[in-house]
Enzyme design. Sequence first.
Site, short mmCIF file in Angstrom:
data_model
loop_
_atom_site.label_atom_id
_atom_site.label_comp_id
_atom_site.label_asym_id
_atom_site.label_seq_id
_atom_site.Cartn_x
_atom_site.Cartn_y
_atom_site.Cartn_z
N ASP A 1 0.84 -1.20 0.00
CA ASP A 1 0.00 0.00 0.00
C ASP A 1 0.88 1.25 0.00
O ASP A 1 1.96 1.24 0.58
CB ASP A 1 -0.87 0.06 1.27
CG ASP A 1 -1.87 -1.07 1.32
OD1 ASP A 1 -2.21 -1.59 0.24
OD2 ASP A 1 -2.30 -1.42 2.43
N ASP B 1 -1.15 14.48 6.82
CA ASP B 1 -2.23 15.43 6.48
C ASP B 1 -3.31 14.78 5.62
O ASP B 1 -4.47 15.20 5.67
CB ASP B 1 -1.75 16.77 5.94
CG ASP B 1 -0.62 16.73 4.99
OD1 ASP B 1 -0.05 17.79 4.68
OD2 ASP B 1 -0.27 15.62 4.54
N GLU C 1 -8.02 21.49 1.86
CA GLU C 1 -6.72 21.71 1.22
C GLU C 1 -6.26 20.44 0.50
O GLU C 1 -5.52 20.51 -0.46
CB GLU C 1 -5.68 22.13 2.28
CG GLU C 1 -4.34 22.47 1.65
CD GLU C 1 -3.34 23.13 2.59
OE1 GLU C 1 -3.57 23.15 3.81
OE2 GLU C 1 -2.32 23.61 2.07
N GLU C 2 -6.73 19.30 0.97
CA GLU C 2 -6.25 18.03 0.40
C GLU C 2 -7.10 17.53 -0.77
O GLU C 2 -6.82 16.48 -1.32
CB GLU C 2 -6.19 16.95 1.49
CG GLU C 2 -5.39 17.33 2.73
CD GLU C 2 -3.98 17.81 2.42
OE1 GLU C 2 -3.39 17.32 1.43
OE2 GLU C 2 -3.48 18.68 3.15
N ASP D 1 -8.75 23.07 6.58
CA ASP D 1 -7.34 22.75 6.37
C ASP D 1 -7.09 21.65 7.40
O ASP D 1 -6.96 21.92 8.60
CB ASP D 1 -6.46 23.98 6.64
CG ASP D 1 -4.98 23.65 6.45
OD1 ASP D 1 -4.65 22.47 6.28
OD2 ASP D 1 -4.17 24.59 6.50
N LEU E 1 -4.69 19.60 8.31
CA LEU E 1 -3.50 19.65 9.17
C LEU E 1 -2.64 20.84 8.76
O LEU E 1 -1.84 20.77 7.83
CB LEU E 1 -2.71 18.34 9.06
CG LEU E 1 -1.92 17.96 10.31
CD1 LEU E 1 -2.79 17.99 11.56
CD2 LEU E 1 -1.31 16.59 10.15
N ASP E 2 -2.87 21.95 9.45
CA ASP E 2 -2.13 23.17 9.13
C ASP E 2 -0.76 23.14 9.81
O ASP E 2 -0.63 22.69 10.94
CB ASP E 2 -2.92 24.38 9.64
CG ASP E 2 -2.16 25.67 9.41
OD1 ASP E 2 -1.94 26.03 8.24
OD2 ASP E 2 -1.73 26.30 10.40
N GLU F 1 -8.26 29.11 5.46
CA GLU F 1 -7.28 29.64 6.40
C GLU F 1 -7.65 31.08 6.80
O GLU F 1 -7.96 31.34 7.96
CB GLU F 1 -5.86 29.57 5.80
CG GLU F 1 -5.38 28.13 5.65
CD GLU F 1 -3.98 27.97 5.09
OE1 GLU F 1 -3.24 27.10 5.60
OE2 GLU F 1 -3.61 28.65 4.12
P1 AHM Z 1 0.11 24.41 5.16
O1 AHM Z 1 -1.36 24.54 5.31
O2 AHM Z 1 0.50 23.64 3.93
O3 AHM Z 1 0.78 23.89 6.39
O4 AHM Z 1 0.71 25.89 4.89
C1 AHM Z 1 0.33 26.96 5.70
C2 AHM Z 1 1.44 27.35 6.64
C3 AHM Z 1 0.93 28.21 7.76
O5 AHM Z 1 0.59 27.42 8.85
C4 AHM Z 1 2.11 29.10 8.08
O6 AHM Z 1 1.70 30.32 8.61
C5 AHM Z 1 2.76 29.26 6.74
O7 AHM Z 1 2.37 28.14 5.96
C6 AHM Z 1 4.25 29.29 6.83
O8 AHM Z 1 4.76 29.59 5.57
P2 AHM Z 1 6.33 29.76 5.33
O9 AHM Z 1 6.89 28.37 5.36
O10 AHM Z 1 6.42 30.41 3.98
O11 AHM Z 1 6.88 30.62 6.44
MG MG Z 2 -2.54 25.55 6.30
#
Ligand code: AHM
Ligand code: MG
Length: 317
Positions: free
Chosen positions: A55, A61, A83-84, A102, A104-105, A266
């Site tokens: 697999d 995420d 986002e995914e 989102d 897993l931010d 976001e």
């Molecule tokens: P993600 O959702 O793919 O994790 O991207 C968002 C993240 C935010 O949590 C954060 O503020 C920003 O990207 C950081 O960006 P950078 O790496 O340009 O500083």
């Molecule tokens: Mg994010």
Amino acid sequence: MYLNNYLSKYSNENDLSLIITSLANAAIEISKTIRNIKKVNNNFSTSKTLNQDGDVQKPLDITADEVLIDFLKKSPVSGYASEEQEGFIDFKNNYNFIVFADPLDGSSNIDVNVSIGTIFSIMNKNELALEKAFIQKGSNQKASGFFVYGPQTTLFITIGHGTALFALDELKNQFYLIKEKIIIPKSTSEFAINAAYQRFWNSATSKYIQNCQDGEEGPRKKNFGMRWVGSLVADASRIFIRGGIFLYPADNRKKYKEGRLRLTYEANPIAFLIEEAKGKATDGNESILNLEVREIHQRSPLIFGSSEEVLEFKKFY
Ligand code: AHM
Ligand code: MG
């Protein structure tokens, strides 16, 4: 007070409460997954390797997205955008709510054991076709919030009655109220920006940050400190608790001429929470919640935090 008591205190919309409860249960599962070392080992890699069964091993995420879908498809929700996912998922029913997430931010912080989180936004479908429902302005949000998977698992949430903070009671598997109405301090001497992109900033961002850096000797006549976690949820948590300004402006890099962060899952949910806590959120010109949405994955500049400081930034636009 637990989350369910809070929801019955402030909302008479049963479906909305059911959706928020589902999101909370999904977050509890995501939080446990992140703390489960076996799952972590299977999931941390972002490269598509195969396990012994052949697999594809999924990054965390994608797992978080799957957990959300599992919970939401059993809830009164008609569509889900994240986002995914490239488009939205149509759950093929007639419920009046849609959810953005989102899952897993802070992806770049997953491997290094720094706080990450799940951001969500809930809107009414408003009898629109889903294609249209998913491009409504942020001012149409019914609820928004984010969970933080950090030293504690927390939830910042608004259903339009202020912004409340909860923390997970792990013995009861329920979110316990820590603060019912958060008010962000009006003024601050702390800013958050990724300064590595300074050479790409426009003149407004450059001048504003220069003034902060000039400290007591400069026009601001006070010294500033700087913080940048790199997880929006963690940087936002700090600002809710002790004030500050967060800036992810548009810059001159090819991909980020409209900013880097995404408007629907976001900027919009964070802006709703911020305004309910008496802070401000802008793209530099306009309030985030008034921005027109063209598509689900649209980017937007995002500047938010202590109201006086955001107004100070806006003077340069
Ligand atoms: P993600 O959702 O793919 O994790 O991207 C968002 C993240 C935010 O949590 C954060 O503020 C920003 O990207 C950081 O960006 P950078 O790496 O340009 O500083
Ligand atoms: Mg994010």
